[in-house]
Design a protein around this motif. Structure first.
Motif, mmCIF file in Angstrom:
data_model
loop_
_atom_site.group_PDB
_atom_site.id
_atom_site.type_symbol
_atom_site.label_atom_id
_atom_site.label_comp_id
_atom_site.label_asym_id
_atom_site.label_seq_id
_atom_site.Cartn_x
_atom_site.Cartn_y
_atom_site.Cartn_z
ATOM 1 N N ASP A 1 0.216 -2.772 -7.244
ATOM 2 C CA ASP A 1 -0.693 -3.412 -7.643
ATOM 3 C C ASP A 1 -0.509 -4.907 -8.217
ATOM 4 N N GLU B 1 0.866 -1.283 0.047
ATOM 5 C CA GLU B 1 0.050 -0.159 -0.041
ATOM 6 C C GLU B 1 0.947 1.305 0.172
ATOM 7 N N ASP C 1 2.206 1.621 -3.325
ATOM 8 C CA ASP C 1 1.228 1.660 -4.546
ATOM 9 C C ASP C 1 1.641 0.594 -5.437
#
Length: 87
Positions: free
Chosen positions: A28, A23, A26
């Motif tokens: 994914d 997180e 960032d």
């Protein structure tokens, strides 16, 4: 402030990046990352930037100084040509 999370390496050499780290960076699913091993043995994991973006960053950094990027490019091409001509 530094964040510390534990993970375990699987038999295939895989590591799951902890959720808090994903997180904060960032990251994914499908995001490419790079591992940088420093001389002191520490490892940095960061999102991998496309090569062209890294080159743009270098150009932006150089543009803040009195550097003629186009001249550097011409010198590089000349040096490369002379190197390949010798081969």
């Amino acid at each position: 402030m530094a964040t510390t999370e534990d993970a375990t390496i699987t038999s295939k050499g895989q590591v799951t990046i902890p959720k808090e780290i994903r997180e904060r960076l960032d990251l994914d699913e499908g995001t490419k990352v790079e591992f940088v091993l420093d001389e002191d043995g520490s490892v940095t994991v960061r999102p991998k930037e496309p090569a062209m973006e890294r080159l743009r960053d270098v150009r932006r950094t150089l543009s803040k100084h009195e550097v003629d990027v186009d001249e550097l490019r011409r010198e590089s091409k000349r040096a490369w040509r002379s190197h390949t001509d010798e081969a």
